[in-house]
Design an enzyme around this catalytic site. Sequence first.
Site, PDB file in Angstrom:
ATOM      1  CB  ALA A  74      -0.907  -0.001   1.232  1.00 23.23           C
ATOM      2  N   GLY A 124       1.191  -6.118   0.886  1.00 22.81           N
ATOM      3  CA  GLY A 124       0.030  -6.410   0.055  1.00 22.81           C
ATOM      4  C   GLY A 124       0.398  -6.976  -1.302  1.00 22.81           C
ATOM      5  CD  GLU A 127      -2.083  -9.500   2.871  1.00 17.02           C
ATOM      6  OE1 GLU A 127      -2.920 -10.234   3.417  1.00 17.02           O
ATOM      7  OE2 GLU A 127      -1.993  -8.272   3.105  1.00 17.02           O
ATOM      8  CD  GLU A 147       2.231  -7.029   5.827  1.00 15.42           C
ATOM      9  OE1 GLU A 147       1.609  -6.883   4.762  1.00 15.42           O
ATOM     10  OE2 GLU A 147       3.167  -7.864   5.965  1.00 15.42           O
TER      11      GLU A 147
END
Length: 274
Positions: A74, A124, A127, A147
């Site tokens: 992000a 992300g 992911e 994270e």
Amino acid sequence: MTQTLQPPQHSDELLVAFPEAHVLLLTLNRPASLNALTPRMSQDLKALLDWFEEEPELWVVIVTGSGRAFCAGADLKAWNKKQQSGNTTEQEDVVASVHGFASISRRQSIKPIIAAVHGGAYGGGVELVLNCDLVLASRDAKFALPEVKRGVVATQGGIPRLARIAGHQLASELLLLGKTISADEAHSRFGFVNAVVSSAEEVVPAALDVARQIIANSPDSVQCTKKGLLLSQRHGFEETVSTHAWSGESKRVYKGVILRLVLFFLSSFLGFFF
């Protein structure tokens, strides 16, 4: 065929191409920011992937990044701005984001999604990769879910998917340490990369070669098969089999014109010899 396709309007943060018949190529296009995802990119991806789902002429999508990275997760500037505004709705946002990060990490598409990864895939970005059906990576690719080093959590589907793919201990190694792994490790140890190619320049052509092999097959059969894979993530063995058998995708295969034509020509061919 590509001249008749009319994708939704989108910003220049996302490049759209049709490199082969039936293939959509989406390129994240913020190379100066390592393709970190902005809210606008998320909106563009959702619109384009929703359109892809409904467009009968498109059977496979490839996702890649421009510049020297795949996706750095992000965009922290946008995240910091939201934090400073006091409008922190992370839990609500996770629940509301039905398709997850980049509109891919939790998307339940019956059409194949291929990731073509080079450079870095972080947060992300990983992911997103974990929910792709096939992953091609260049040897220079790096993967990390950092994270825990930032005081946040990989909430967009990465935890359960990695645990299912790699097993609890290997998933813990990646998630709890926040470590970075190579493309070779992602392939040989963690199991979420299908193949590693020598250079970044080769990764999209390799993904296109895989896409060609998919589109050489029956699209109805491919989509029905992927439906079965998706159901297996949610149900036990017998429930998956029965739910899959009664699905609309199975009906399309077994009641469809293509199957009847195949059976007709097969019976004609056999009748020629007998």
